[in-house]
Design a protein around this motif. Structure first.
Motif, PDB file in Angstrom:
ATOM      1  N   PRO A   1       0.614  -1.083   0.058  1.00 50.67           N
ATOM      2  CA  PRO A   1      -0.297  -0.103   0.310  1.00 50.67           C
ATOM      3  C   PRO A   1       0.757   1.142   0.202  1.00 50.67           C
ATOM      4  O   PRO A   1       1.784   1.702   0.386  1.00 50.67           O
ATOM      5  N   ASP A   2      -0.022   2.525  -0.077  1.00 54.69           N
ATOM      6  CA  ASP A   2       0.587   3.720  -0.412  1.00 54.69           C
ATOM      7  C   ASP A   2       1.602   4.312   1.036  1.00 54.69           C
ATOM      8  O   ASP A   2       2.370   4.973   1.252  1.00 54.69           O
ATOM      9  N   SER A   3       1.042   3.942   2.097  1.00 56.19           N
ATOM     10  CA  SER A   3       1.458   3.825   3.163  1.00 56.19           C
ATOM     11  C   SER A   3       2.884   3.799   3.916  1.00 56.19           C
ATOM     12  O   SER A   3       3.484   3.933   4.545  1.00 56.19           O
ATOM     13  N   VAL A   4       3.640   2.506   3.134  1.00 58.57           N
ATOM     14  CA  VAL A   4       4.905   2.025   3.238  1.00 58.57           C
ATOM     15  C   VAL A   4       5.797   3.050   2.685  1.00 58.57           C
ATOM     16  O   VAL A   4       5.401   3.956   1.179  1.00 58.57           O
ATOM     17  N   THR A   5       6.637   3.683   3.339  1.00 61.30           N
ATOM     18  CA  THR A   5       7.936   4.074   3.117  1.00 61.30           C
ATOM     19  C   THR A   5       9.086   3.322   2.856  1.00 61.30           C
ATOM     20  O   THR A   5       9.775   3.623   2.261  1.00 61.30           O
ATOM     21  N   SER A   6       9.403   2.478   3.459  1.00 54.95           N
ATOM     22  CA  SER A   6      10.997   1.942   3.574  1.00 54.95           C
ATOM     23  C   SER A   6      10.293   0.278   3.418  1.00 54.95           C
ATOM     24  O   SER A   6       9.661  -0.502   4.068  1.00 54.95           O
ATOM     25  N   ILE A   7      11.385  -0.822   2.609  1.00 57.57           N
ATOM     26  CA  ILE A   7      11.622  -2.274   3.117  1.00 57.57           C
ATOM     27  C   ILE A   7      12.671  -2.355   2.578  1.00 57.57           C
ATOM     28  O   ILE A   7      13.672  -2.155   2.170  1.00 57.57           O
TER      29      ILE A   7
ATOM     30  N   VAL B   1       4.540  -3.694  -7.713  1.00 50.69           N
ATOM     31  CA  VAL B   1       4.132  -1.730  -7.761  1.00 50.69           C
ATOM     32  C   VAL B   1       5.046  -1.440  -6.800  1.00 50.69           C
ATOM     33  O   VAL B   1       4.158  -1.782  -5.353  1.00 50.69           O
ATOM     34  N   ILE B   2       6.026  -0.838  -6.672  1.00 48.49           N
ATOM     35  CA  ILE B   2       6.613  -0.298  -5.332  1.00 48.49           C
ATOM     36  C   ILE B   2       6.037   1.109  -5.664  1.00 48.49           C
ATOM     37  O   ILE B   2       6.189   1.911  -6.002  1.00 48.49           O
ATOM     38  N   PRO B   3       5.066   1.287  -4.194  1.00 53.22           N
ATOM     39  CA  PRO B   3       4.384   2.410  -4.519  1.00 53.22           C
ATOM     40  C   PRO B   3       5.071   4.021  -4.405  1.00 53.22           C
ATOM     41  O   PRO B   3       6.185   3.407  -3.916  1.00 53.22           O
ATOM     42  N   ASN B   4       5.261   5.018  -4.202  1.00 54.27           N
ATOM     43  CA  ASN B   4       5.210   6.184  -4.675  1.00 54.27           C
ATOM     44  C   ASN B   4       6.080   6.324  -3.283  1.00 54.27           C
ATOM     45  O   ASN B   4       7.016   7.955  -3.056  1.00 54.27           O
ATOM     46  N   SER B   5       5.326   5.896  -2.460  1.00 52.52           N
ATOM     47  CA  SER B   5       5.823   6.385  -1.197  1.00 52.52           C
ATOM     48  C   SER B   5       6.494   6.137  -0.310  1.00 52.52           C
ATOM     49  O   SER B   5       7.385   6.330   0.729  1.00 52.52           O
ATOM     50  N   VAL B   6       7.106   4.697  -1.097  1.00 56.25           N
ATOM     51  CA  VAL B   6       8.490   4.337  -0.544  1.00 56.25           C
ATOM     52  C   VAL B   6       9.398   5.280  -1.108  1.00 56.25           C
ATOM     53  O   VAL B   6       9.823   5.552  -2.100  1.00 56.25           O
TER      54      VAL B   6
END
Length: 240
Positions: A157-163, A179-184
């Motif tokens: 989801p778009d809530s994720v900022t780091s993997i 899809v790596i969202p824009n938030s990451v």
């Protein structure tokens, strides 16, 4: 409700019901009313209503409980490898219940799940089906799902900022696009290395600044063009 109870006992007195029978009737009435009251309270506090942008029903907008739905290839409920690393916004571990029937399970966390931490669902936990990360999660930690098997899409989801490093290392059975969202903003070392089974495109969000060593090393099955956004300033060794 109070008026109904008073009318009930007034009727008993009119009919000449004795004291002992009167008390017995009171207990019976309270016993009948208690489940109704509890059920109503449960409905009010845990209505499990979900936002329009949460089609997978991952975060209740009323009670703020998080729902993690899954399927299990072993036909048993999935037990987290390190449940203490499933944390809320305050950094404390979240309590949860695990309901499982007919191959389908639901983990219901007692609040918004924000961090899926170090090796929380490490290898061999028995997943199957797609993997949908709840909308409240901001961080997927080191080795969070490493070595797990799935059969379907991976939805971040778009809530994720780091993997984190090796977050999905050596996961098997993912299909479709990733899809790596824009938030990451960062993709750790070995984050998706040796993930095999994807059949669609790989899209990297336009906020990613760093892609770690071996991040997508050994991935097979992606089709189409790979577009690396201008935001990326660092690509590690053997990233692809």
């Amino acid at each position: 409700m109070k008026k109904i109870i008073l009318l009930f006992f007034s009727l008993l007195r009119t009919l000449g019901v004795g004291v002992h029978s009167y008390l017995a009737s009171m207990c019976m009435a309270l016993a009948l009313l208690s489940p109704m009251t509890n059920a109503f309270a449960e409905e009010v506090t845990c209505s499990h209503t979900f936002a329009a942008n949460d089609p997978h029903r991952t975060l209740c907008t009323t009670c703020k409980h998080t729902f993690f739905r899954y399927e299990s290839k072993t036909n048993k409920e999935v037990a987290p490898n390190k449940p203490e690393n499933l944390k809320g916004a305050d950094g404390q571990s979240l309590g949860f219940t695990n309901t499982f029937a007919d191959g389908h399970g639901v983990m219901e966390f007692e609040g918004p799940l924000v961090t899926i931490g170090l090796q929380a669902f490490f290898r061999g936990t028995g997943f199957t089906g797609e993997l949908i990360i709840p909308n409240s999660v901001t961080s997927i930690g080191e080795g969070a799902f490493a070595g797990c098997s799935f059969n379907g899409n991976l939805v971040i989801p778009d809530s994720v900022t780091s993997i984190g490093d090796a977050a999905f290392n050596n996961c098997r059975g993912f299909t479709g696009s990733l899809v790596i969202p824009n938030s990451v903003t960062s993709i750790g070392e070995d984050a998706f290395s040796v993930c095999r089974g994807f059949t669609g495109s790989l899209t990297i969000g336009n906020s990613v600044t760093s892609i770690g060593d071996y991040a997508f090393y050994g991935c097979e099955g992606f089709t189409g063009s790979l577009v690396i956004p201008d935001s990326v300033t660092s690509i590690g060794d053997y990233a692809f």
